[in-house]
Scaffold this active site. Structure first.
Site, PDB file in Angstrom:
ATOM      1  N   ASP A  14      -1.706  12.478  -2.460  1.00  0.00           N
ATOM      2  CA  ASP A  14      -1.924  13.756  -2.122  1.00  0.00           C
ATOM      3  C   ASP A  14      -1.604  14.227  -4.203  1.00  0.00           C
ATOM      4  O   ASP A  14      -1.440  14.149  -5.695  1.00  0.00           O
ATOM      5  CB  ASP A  14      -0.551  14.522  -1.686  1.00  0.00           C
ATOM      6  N   ASN A  74      10.055   7.702   0.870  1.00  0.00           N
ATOM      7  CA  ASN A  74       9.935   8.176  -0.810  1.00  0.00           C
ATOM      8  C   ASN A  74       9.368   6.620  -1.563  1.00  0.00           C
ATOM      9  O   ASN A  74      10.483   6.568  -2.187  1.00  0.00           O
ATOM     10  CB  ASN A  74      10.790   9.244  -1.574  1.00  0.00           C
ATOM     11  N   ASP A 123     -11.116  10.666  -5.371  1.00  0.00           N
ATOM     12  CA  ASP A 123     -12.271  11.688  -4.568  1.00  0.00           C
ATOM     13  C   ASP A 123     -11.954  12.611  -6.372  1.00  0.00           C
ATOM     14  O   ASP A 123     -13.091  13.402  -5.648  1.00  0.00           O
ATOM     15  CB  ASP A 123     -12.697  11.566  -3.943  1.00  0.00           C
ATOM     16  N   LYS A 176      -1.480  22.842  -8.085  1.00  0.00           N
ATOM     17  CA  LYS A 176      -0.873  23.040  -8.180  1.00  0.00           C
ATOM     18  C   LYS A 176       0.459  22.753  -9.910  1.00  0.00           C
ATOM     19  O   LYS A 176       0.054  21.738  -9.848  1.00  0.00           O
ATOM     20  CB  LYS A 176       0.576  24.400  -7.910  1.00  0.00           C
ATOM     21  N   GLU A 235       4.723   5.063   3.440  1.00  0.00           N
ATOM     22  CA  GLU A 235       4.228   6.832   3.735  1.00  0.00           C
ATOM     23  C   GLU A 235       5.774   7.472   3.997  1.00  0.00           C
ATOM     24  O   GLU A 235       6.664   7.114   4.539  1.00  0.00           O
ATOM     25  CB  GLU A 235       3.665   6.504   5.715  1.00  0.00           C
ATOM     26  N   ASP A 280       0.812  -1.270   0.259  1.00  0.00           N
ATOM     27  CA  ASP A 280      -0.209   0.066   0.137  1.00  0.00           C
ATOM     28  C   ASP A 280       0.817   1.283   0.358  1.00  0.00           C
ATOM     29  O   ASP A 280       1.550   1.309   0.905  1.00  0.00           O
ATOM     30  CB  ASP A 280      -0.844   0.247   0.968  1.00  0.00           C
TER      31      ASP A 280
END
Length: 435
Positions: free
Chosen positions: A313, A269, A349, A317, A241, A188
Protein backbone atom coordinates in the site's frame (compact mmCIF):
# COMPACT_ATOMS: atom_id res chain seq x y z
CA UNK A 1 -60.17 34.64 2.86
CA UNK A 2 -59.14 31.30 4.35
CA UNK A 3 -56.63 30.76 1.55
CA UNK A 4 -55.27 34.26 2.00
CA UNK A 5 -55.06 33.70 5.75
CA UNK A 6 -53.06 30.52 5.29
CA UNK A 7 -50.71 32.23 2.84
CA UNK A 8 -50.16 35.18 5.12
CA UNK A 9 -49.39 32.92 8.07
CA UNK A 10 -46.87 30.88 6.14
CA UNK A 11 -45.19 33.87 4.49
CA UNK A 12 -44.88 35.73 7.75
CA UNK A 13 -43.51 32.67 9.49
CA UNK A 14 -40.98 32.07 6.70
CA UNK A 15 -39.72 35.65 6.77
CA UNK A 16 -39.63 35.80 10.54
CA UNK A 17 -37.62 32.60 10.80
CA UNK A 18 -35.30 33.40 7.87
CA UNK A 19 -32.36 33.79 10.24
CA UNK A 20 -32.98 30.45 11.92
CA UNK A 21 -29.94 28.18 12.18
CA UNK A 22 -30.07 25.06 10.01
CA UNK A 23 -29.69 22.97 13.14
CA UNK A 24 -33.15 24.11 14.25
CA UNK A 25 -35.02 23.04 11.12
CA UNK A 26 -36.90 20.29 12.93
CA UNK A 27 -38.08 22.63 15.67
CA UNK A 28 -39.09 25.32 13.16
CA UNK A 29 -41.07 22.76 11.22
CA UNK A 30 -42.94 21.80 14.38
CA UNK A 31 -43.95 25.44 15.00
CA UNK A 32 -44.93 25.85 11.34
CA UNK A 33 -47.13 22.80 11.68
CA UNK A 34 -48.73 24.23 14.83
CA UNK A 35 -49.44 27.64 13.30
CA UNK A 36 -50.77 26.10 10.08
CA UNK A 37 -53.07 23.90 12.13
CA UNK A 38 -54.27 26.95 14.03
CA UNK A 39 -55.06 28.77 10.79
CA UNK A 40 -57.43 26.02 9.68
CA UNK A 41 -59.42 25.79 12.91
CA UNK A 42 -62.24 27.87 14.33
CA UNK A 43 -60.44 28.58 17.58
CA UNK A 44 -59.26 31.98 16.40
CA UNK A 45 -61.08 34.68 14.50
CA UNK A 46 -60.54 35.33 10.81
CA UNK A 47 -58.19 38.20 11.75
CA UNK A 48 -56.16 35.96 14.04
CA UNK A 49 -55.67 33.34 11.32
CA UNK A 50 -53.38 35.62 9.32
CA UNK A 51 -52.25 38.28 11.82
CA UNK A 52 -48.92 36.81 12.91
CA UNK A 53 -47.48 39.53 15.13
CA UNK A 54 -43.88 40.25 15.98
CA UNK A 55 -44.66 39.37 19.57
CA UNK A 56 -45.88 35.90 18.64
CA UNK A 57 -42.84 35.12 16.54
CA UNK A 58 -40.42 36.44 19.16
CA UNK A 59 -42.12 34.40 21.88
CA UNK A 60 -41.77 31.32 19.71
CA UNK A 61 -38.10 31.98 19.08
CA UNK A 62 -37.37 32.58 22.75
CA UNK A 63 -39.28 29.48 23.87
CA UNK A 64 -37.62 27.33 21.21
CA UNK A 65 -34.17 28.53 22.24
CA UNK A 66 -33.39 30.85 19.34
CA UNK A 67 -33.31 34.04 21.36
CA UNK A 68 -34.91 37.32 20.39
CA UNK A 69 -34.12 38.42 16.86
CA UNK A 70 -35.31 41.35 14.79
CA UNK A 71 -38.22 40.54 12.49
CA UNK A 72 -38.06 42.20 9.10
CA UNK A 73 -40.00 45.46 9.03
CA UNK A 74 -41.64 44.69 5.70
CA UNK A 75 -43.93 42.16 7.34
CA UNK A 76 -44.99 44.45 10.14
CA UNK A 77 -47.63 46.33 8.17
CA UNK A 78 -49.23 43.15 6.93
CA UNK A 79 -49.11 41.25 10.17
CA UNK A 80 -49.77 43.77 12.93
CA UNK A 81 -53.12 42.93 14.47
CA UNK A 82 -55.74 45.62 14.94
CA UNK A 83 -57.68 43.28 17.15
CA UNK A 84 -56.17 42.88 20.62
CA UNK A 85 -58.20 39.76 21.24
CA UNK A 86 -56.94 38.15 18.02
CA UNK A 87 -53.38 39.13 18.79
CA UNK A 88 -53.61 37.69 22.29
CA UNK A 89 -55.10 34.49 20.93
CA UNK A 90 -52.30 34.08 18.41
CA UNK A 91 -49.59 34.81 20.98
CA UNK A 92 -51.09 32.17 23.23
CA UNK A 93 -51.17 29.73 20.32
CA UNK A 94 -47.57 30.48 19.44
CA UNK A 95 -46.52 29.90 23.04
CA UNK A 96 -48.42 26.62 23.10
CA UNK A 97 -46.82 25.56 19.79
CA UNK A 98 -43.40 26.31 21.19
CA UNK A 99 -44.12 24.29 24.32
CA UNK A 100 -45.31 21.37 22.19
CA UNK A 101 -42.18 21.62 20.04
CA UNK A 102 -39.96 21.62 23.10
CA UNK A 103 -41.77 18.65 24.61
CA UNK A 104 -41.47 16.69 21.38
CA UNK A 105 -37.81 17.62 21.06
CA UNK A 106 -37.06 16.64 24.64
CA UNK A 107 -38.94 13.36 24.26
CA UNK A 108 -37.04 12.48 21.09
CA UNK A 109 -33.77 13.49 22.71
CA UNK A 110 -34.50 11.32 25.74
CA UNK A 111 -35.43 8.42 23.48
CA UNK A 112 -32.25 8.90 21.48
CA UNK A 113 -30.17 8.99 24.66
CA UNK A 114 -31.85 5.81 25.88
CA UNK A 115 -31.19 4.12 22.54
CA UNK A 116 -27.59 5.28 22.60
CA UNK A 117 -27.23 4.04 26.18
CA UNK A 118 -28.59 0.63 25.23
CA UNK A 119 -26.40 0.35 22.15
CA UNK A 120 -23.43 1.75 24.06
CA UNK A 121 -23.89 -0.86 26.76
CA UNK A 122 -23.95 -3.60 24.16
CA UNK A 123 -20.92 -2.11 22.44
CA UNK A 124 -19.07 -1.81 25.75
CA UNK A 125 -19.76 -5.45 26.52
CA UNK A 126 -18.60 -6.44 23.05
CA UNK A 127 -15.54 -4.24 23.33
CA UNK A 128 -14.72 -5.74 26.71
CA UNK A 129 -14.74 -9.16 25.12
CA UNK A 130 -12.64 -8.04 22.14
CA UNK A 131 -10.37 -5.55 23.90
CA UNK A 132 -7.65 -8.09 24.45
CA UNK A 133 -8.33 -10.11 21.31
CA UNK A 134 -6.32 -9.31 18.17
CA UNK A 135 -8.42 -8.72 15.04
CA UNK A 136 -6.87 -11.78 13.36
CA UNK A 137 -8.32 -14.00 16.08
CA UNK A 138 -11.91 -12.95 15.38
CA UNK A 139 -13.86 -15.41 13.30
CA UNK A 140 -14.89 -14.15 9.88
CA UNK A 141 -18.61 -13.63 9.33
CA UNK A 142 -18.38 -14.85 5.74
CA UNK A 143 -18.96 -18.40 4.66
CA UNK A 144 -15.89 -19.80 2.84
CA UNK A 145 -18.15 -20.93 0.00
CA UNK A 146 -19.64 -17.48 -0.61
CA UNK A 147 -18.37 -15.01 -3.22
CA UNK A 148 -18.16 -12.32 -0.54
CA UNK A 149 -15.57 -14.43 1.28
CA UNK A 150 -12.96 -13.41 -1.31
CA UNK A 151 -13.85 -9.69 -1.35
CA UNK A 152 -12.13 -7.44 1.14
CA UNK A 153 -11.41 -3.81 1.86
CA UNK A 154 -8.21 -2.56 0.29
CA UNK A 155 -6.76 -0.55 3.16
CA UNK A 156 -6.42 -0.62 6.93
CA UNK A 157 -4.64 1.69 9.33
CA UNK A 158 -1.71 -0.30 10.76
CA UNK A 159 -1.20 2.33 13.45
CA UNK A 160 -4.68 1.93 14.94
CA UNK A 161 -4.81 0.35 18.39
CA UNK A 162 -6.32 -2.93 17.26
CA UNK A 163 -3.58 -3.51 14.69
CA UNK A 164 -0.86 -2.74 17.21
CA UNK A 165 -1.76 -5.86 19.18
CA UNK A 166 0.43 -8.97 18.87
CA UNK A 167 -1.23 -11.71 16.90
CA UNK A 168 -2.26 -15.00 18.49
CA UNK A 169 -0.15 -17.99 17.50
CA UNK A 170 -0.58 -21.68 18.31
CA UNK A 171 1.39 -22.70 21.39
CA UNK A 172 3.62 -24.95 19.31
CA UNK A 173 4.21 -22.57 16.42
CA UNK A 174 6.07 -23.06 14.04
CA UNK A 175 5.77 -26.83 14.49
CA UNK A 176 2.02 -26.46 14.03
CA UNK A 177 2.46 -25.01 10.54
CA UNK A 178 5.60 -26.62 9.13
CA UNK A 179 6.50 -30.28 8.84
CA UNK A 180 10.24 -29.62 9.07
CA UNK A 181 11.25 -26.42 10.84
CA UNK A 182 14.94 -26.97 10.18
CA UNK A 183 14.75 -25.44 6.70
CA UNK A 184 15.52 -21.97 5.31
CA UNK A 185 12.56 -19.60 5.32
CA UNK A 186 11.04 -17.57 2.49
CA UNK A 187 9.09 -14.59 3.84
CA UNK A 188 6.55 -12.59 1.82
CA UNK A 189 5.44 -9.45 3.67
CA UNK A 190 2.04 -8.17 2.54
CA UNK A 191 1.09 -11.38 0.75
CA UNK A 192 -2.55 -10.44 0.07
CA UNK A 193 -4.72 -13.43 -0.82
CA UNK A 194 -1.63 -15.60 -1.21
CA UNK A 195 -1.84 -16.27 -4.94
CA UNK A 196 1.85 -15.58 -5.52
CA UNK A 197 3.10 -17.91 -2.78
CA UNK A 198 0.61 -20.60 -3.73
CA UNK A 199 1.91 -20.55 -7.30
CA UNK A 200 5.55 -20.31 -6.23
CA UNK A 201 5.37 -23.21 -3.78
CA UNK A 202 3.11 -25.23 -6.05
CA UNK A 203 5.55 -25.00 -8.94
CA UNK A 204 8.61 -25.76 -6.85
CA UNK A 205 7.12 -28.72 -4.99
CA UNK A 206 5.04 -30.45 -7.64
CA UNK A 207 1.58 -29.20 -6.72
CA UNK A 208 0.63 -27.22 -9.82
CA UNK A 209 -2.94 -26.06 -9.91
CA UNK A 210 -4.99 -27.67 -12.72
CA UNK A 211 -5.31 -25.51 -15.82
CA UNK A 212 -8.58 -23.67 -16.30
CA UNK A 213 -9.56 -23.43 -12.66
CA UNK A 214 -7.87 -20.14 -11.74
CA UNK A 215 -7.35 -17.14 -14.04
CA UNK A 216 -4.25 -15.88 -12.24
CA UNK A 217 -2.64 -19.32 -12.19
CA UNK A 218 -3.29 -19.69 -15.91
CA UNK A 219 -1.69 -16.28 -16.62
CA UNK A 220 1.46 -17.19 -14.70
CA UNK A 221 2.09 -20.14 -17.04
CA UNK A 222 3.41 -17.57 -19.53
CA UNK A 223 6.28 -16.70 -17.18
CA UNK A 224 9.43 -18.75 -16.65
CA UNK A 225 10.27 -19.93 -13.15
CA UNK A 226 13.77 -18.71 -12.28
CA UNK A 227 13.57 -19.37 -8.55
CA UNK A 228 16.33 -22.00 -8.59
CA UNK A 229 18.85 -19.24 -9.23
CA UNK A 230 17.99 -17.59 -5.93
CA UNK A 231 16.31 -20.12 -3.64
CA UNK A 232 17.43 -23.41 -2.07
CA UNK A 233 15.74 -26.54 -3.38
CA UNK A 234 13.79 -27.05 -0.14
CA UNK A 235 12.38 -24.27 1.99
CA UNK A 236 9.47 -23.27 4.18
CA UNK A 237 7.30 -20.37 3.04
CA UNK A 238 5.55 -17.83 5.24
CA UNK A 239 3.19 -15.05 4.14
CA UNK A 240 2.24 -12.15 6.42
CA UNK A 241 -0.93 -10.12 5.82
CA UNK A 242 -2.36 -7.38 8.02
CA UNK A 243 -5.99 -7.57 6.83
CA UNK A 244 -7.65 -10.23 9.00
CA UNK A 245 -10.16 -11.59 6.50
CA UNK A 246 -7.53 -11.73 3.76
CA UNK A 247 -5.07 -13.75 5.84
CA UNK A 248 -7.82 -16.21 6.77
CA UNK A 249 -8.81 -16.56 3.15
CA UNK A 250 -5.21 -17.20 2.10
CA UNK A 251 -4.73 -19.86 4.78
CA UNK A 252 -7.89 -21.65 3.66
CA UNK A 253 -6.36 -22.00 0.19
CA UNK A 254 -3.26 -23.82 1.46
CA UNK A 255 -4.98 -27.13 2.19
CA UNK A 256 -6.89 -27.00 -1.09
CA UNK A 257 -3.59 -26.80 -2.95
CA UNK A 258 -2.09 -29.65 -0.92
CA UNK A 259 0.68 -27.42 0.46
CA UNK A 260 0.12 -27.86 4.20
CA UNK A 261 3.36 -28.27 6.10
CA UNK A 262 5.33 -26.22 3.53
CA UNK A 263 3.37 -22.99 3.30
CA UNK A 264 1.58 -20.96 5.95
CA UNK A 265 -0.10 -17.56 6.19
CA UNK A 266 -0.21 -15.54 9.40
CA UNK A 267 -2.43 -12.53 10.00
CA UNK A 268 -0.42 -9.87 11.81
CA UNK A 269 1.18 -6.45 11.66
CA UNK A 270 4.72 -7.12 10.43
CA UNK A 271 6.05 -4.12 12.33
CA UNK A 272 4.68 -5.58 15.56
CA UNK A 273 5.17 -9.35 15.22
CA UNK A 274 8.07 -9.91 12.83
CA UNK A 275 10.78 -10.13 15.47
CA UNK A 276 8.73 -12.59 17.53
CA UNK A 277 7.88 -14.76 14.54
CA UNK A 278 11.46 -14.97 13.33
CA UNK A 279 12.75 -15.60 16.83
CA UNK A 280 10.36 -18.52 17.24
CA UNK A 281 11.29 -19.92 13.86
CA UNK A 282 15.06 -19.66 14.14
CA UNK A 283 15.09 -20.94 17.73
CA UNK A 284 12.81 -23.90 16.96
CA UNK A 285 15.56 -25.86 15.18
CA UNK A 286 17.77 -25.72 18.25
CA UNK A 287 15.56 -28.28 19.98
CA UNK A 288 14.20 -30.12 16.95
CA UNK A 289 14.26 -33.91 17.11
CA UNK A 290 15.14 -35.24 13.66
CA UNK A 291 14.21 -38.63 12.22
CA UNK A 292 17.12 -40.55 13.76
CA UNK A 293 16.37 -39.19 17.22
CA UNK A 294 19.24 -36.72 17.24
CA UNK A 295 18.77 -33.14 18.32
CA UNK A 296 19.01 -30.59 15.54
CA UNK A 297 21.60 -27.88 16.08
CA UNK A 298 19.80 -25.14 14.19
CA UNK A 299 22.80 -23.56 12.55
CA UNK A 300 22.74 -21.75 9.23
CA UNK A 301 20.14 -24.07 7.74
CA UNK A 302 17.42 -22.53 9.86
CA UNK A 303 17.68 -18.96 8.61
CA UNK A 304 15.70 -16.24 6.93
CA UNK A 305 16.88 -16.69 3.36
CA UNK A 306 14.67 -14.58 1.08
CA UNK A 307 12.24 -11.71 1.76
CA UNK A 308 9.89 -10.17 -0.79
CA UNK A 309 7.83 -7.00 -0.31
CA UNK A 310 5.77 -6.55 -3.45
CA UNK A 311 3.34 -3.78 -4.35
CA UNK A 312 2.63 -2.62 -0.78
CA UNK A 313 0.00 0.00 0.00
CA UNK A 314 1.71 3.26 -1.10
CA UNK A 315 -0.20 5.49 1.37
CA UNK A 316 -0.04 8.53 -0.90
CA UNK A 317 -1.19 11.15 1.60
CA UNK A 318 1.66 12.92 3.34
CA UNK A 319 0.02 12.36 6.70
CA UNK A 320 -0.22 8.62 5.96
CA UNK A 321 3.42 7.97 5.01
CA UNK A 322 4.10 6.77 8.56
CA UNK A 323 1.75 3.86 7.82
CA UNK A 324 4.05 2.37 5.19
CA UNK A 325 5.20 -1.15 5.90
CA UNK A 326 8.95 -0.67 5.38
CA UNK A 327 10.30 1.16 8.42
CA UNK A 328 13.80 1.46 9.90
CA UNK A 329 12.77 -0.99 12.62
CA UNK A 330 11.65 -3.56 10.05
CA UNK A 331 14.97 -3.24 8.18
CA UNK A 332 16.86 -3.75 11.42
CA UNK A 333 14.81 -6.86 12.22
CA UNK A 334 15.55 -8.35 8.81
CA UNK A 335 19.27 -7.67 9.27
CA UNK A 336 19.14 -9.34 12.66
CA UNK A 337 17.82 -12.64 11.32
CA UNK A 338 19.53 -12.82 7.92
CA UNK A 339 22.94 -14.31 7.26
CA UNK A 340 25.33 -13.14 4.60
CA UNK A 341 23.82 -13.63 1.15
CA UNK A 342 20.22 -13.26 2.31
CA UNK A 343 18.03 -11.44 -0.22
CA UNK A 344 15.44 -8.68 0.11
CA UNK A 345 13.42 -8.11 -3.07
CA UNK A 346 11.31 -4.93 -3.44
CA UNK A 347 8.97 -4.00 -6.27
CA UNK A 348 6.07 -1.62 -6.96
CA UNK A 349 4.31 -0.08 -9.94
CA UNK A 350 4.61 3.31 -8.22
CA UNK A 351 8.08 4.77 -8.36
CA UNK A 352 7.65 6.91 -5.26
CA UNK A 353 6.58 3.84 -3.27
CA UNK A 354 9.63 1.87 -4.39
CA UNK A 355 11.93 4.78 -3.57
CA UNK A 356 10.38 5.12 -0.12
CA UNK A 357 11.16 1.43 0.58
CA UNK A 358 14.62 1.63 -0.91
CA UNK A 359 15.43 4.69 1.17
CA UNK A 360 15.16 2.64 4.35
CA UNK A 361 17.73 0.15 3.05
CA UNK A 362 20.33 2.75 2.08
CA UNK A 363 20.43 4.63 5.36
CA UNK A 364 20.97 3.86 9.06
CA UNK A 365 21.03 0.10 9.71
CA UNK A 366 20.09 -0.62 6.10
CA UNK A 367 23.29 1.02 4.93
CA UNK A 368 25.31 -0.97 7.42
CA UNK A 369 23.90 -4.44 6.77
CA UNK A 370 22.64 -4.43 3.15
CA UNK A 371 24.16 -3.81 -0.26
CA UNK A 372 22.07 -2.98 -3.32
CA UNK A 373 22.43 -5.65 -5.99
CA UNK A 374 22.34 -3.85 -9.32
CA UNK A 375 24.53 -1.47 -11.25
CA UNK A 376 23.39 1.35 -13.49
CA UNK A 377 23.16 -0.88 -16.55
CA UNK A 378 21.02 -3.51 -14.83
CA UNK A 379 18.68 -1.03 -13.22
CA UNK A 380 17.33 0.81 -16.25
CA UNK A 381 13.83 0.33 -17.57
CA UNK A 382 13.98 -0.89 -21.14
CA UNK A 383 11.66 1.75 -22.58
CA UNK A 384 14.16 4.30 -23.86
CA UNK A 385 13.99 6.46 -20.75
CA UNK A 386 16.59 7.12 -18.11
CA UNK A 387 14.40 5.93 -15.24
CA UNK A 388 16.00 3.61 -12.75
CA UNK A 389 14.81 0.43 -11.03
CA UNK A 390 14.35 -1.61 -14.21
CA UNK A 391 15.64 -4.84 -12.65
CA UNK A 392 13.97 -7.97 -13.98
CA UNK A 393 11.95 -10.07 -11.56
CA UNK A 394 14.57 -12.46 -10.14
CA UNK A 395 11.98 -15.15 -9.39
CA UNK A 396 10.22 -15.08 -12.74
CA UNK A 397 6.83 -15.79 -11.19
CA UNK A 398 4.69 -12.62 -11.03
CA UNK A 399 2.14 -11.54 -8.45
CA UNK A 400 -1.49 -10.90 -9.37
CA UNK A 401 -0.85 -7.16 -9.29
CA UNK A 402 2.21 -7.60 -11.44
CA UNK A 403 0.26 -9.50 -14.09
CA UNK A 404 -2.35 -6.73 -14.19
CA UNK A 405 0.26 -3.98 -14.56
CA UNK A 406 2.18 -5.82 -17.26
CA UNK A 407 -1.03 -6.45 -19.21
CA UNK A 408 -1.50 -2.67 -19.29
CA UNK A 409 2.05 -2.24 -20.59
CA UNK A 410 3.00 -0.11 -17.59
CA UNK A 411 6.43 -0.04 -15.92
CA UNK A 412 7.30 -1.87 -12.72
CA UNK A 413 10.07 -0.56 -10.48
CA UNK A 414 12.28 -3.12 -8.73
CA UNK A 415 15.42 -3.34 -6.68
CA UNK A 416 17.17 -6.03 -4.68
CA UNK A 417 19.40 -5.97 -1.61
CA UNK A 418 21.84 -8.58 -0.33
CA UNK A 419 22.78 -9.07 3.30
CA UNK A 420 26.48 -8.33 3.61
CA UNK A 421 29.05 -9.88 5.94
CA UNK A 422 28.68 -7.33 8.75
CA UNK A 423 27.69 -9.29 11.85
CA UNK A 424 24.62 -8.16 13.69
CA UNK A 425 25.22 -7.62 17.44
CA UNK A 426 24.09 -10.47 19.65
CA UNK A 427 20.77 -10.28 21.45
CA UNK A 428 22.53 -9.34 24.66
CA UNK A 429 23.91 -6.27 22.88
CA UNK A 430 20.54 -5.02 21.62
CA UNK A 431 20.04 -2.82 24.67
CA UNK A 432 23.46 -1.25 24.28
CA UNK A 433 22.69 -0.38 20.66
CA UNK A 434 19.62 1.60 21.73
CA UNK A 435 21.42 3.68 24.34
Amino acid sequence: MAAYSMLSVQMALFLALSCTSITHKAASFTFNRGITSLATTRVASKTARYAVTKEAVEIWRQKAGFGTVKVQDNISNDTTSSNNEASTTLITAATAAADIANEEHQAKAAQAVQTDDDSSSAEVEEEEEERYMPPWSLATQRAPSSKAFSRFRQHVNPLSRRFQMPTDLPENWPYSDFTNVNLPLYLDIGCGKGGFLLELVGRRHGNDYPDGTDTYMNNTRLFTDTTDEWLPSTMNYLGLEIRPGVSQYAQNRVEKRGLSGKLSFVGCNANVDLDRLLSLYTESAETEVVDDGAIGDGGSNNELKFVSIQFPDPHFKKSHTKRRVVTPALVTTLAKFMNQGGVVFLQSDIKEALEAMREKFVEDDGLVYFDEHCDDDDCKIDDGTEEEYGLANPLGIPTEREVSVLNQDLPIYRTLFLRNDVSYPSKSSDLARNL
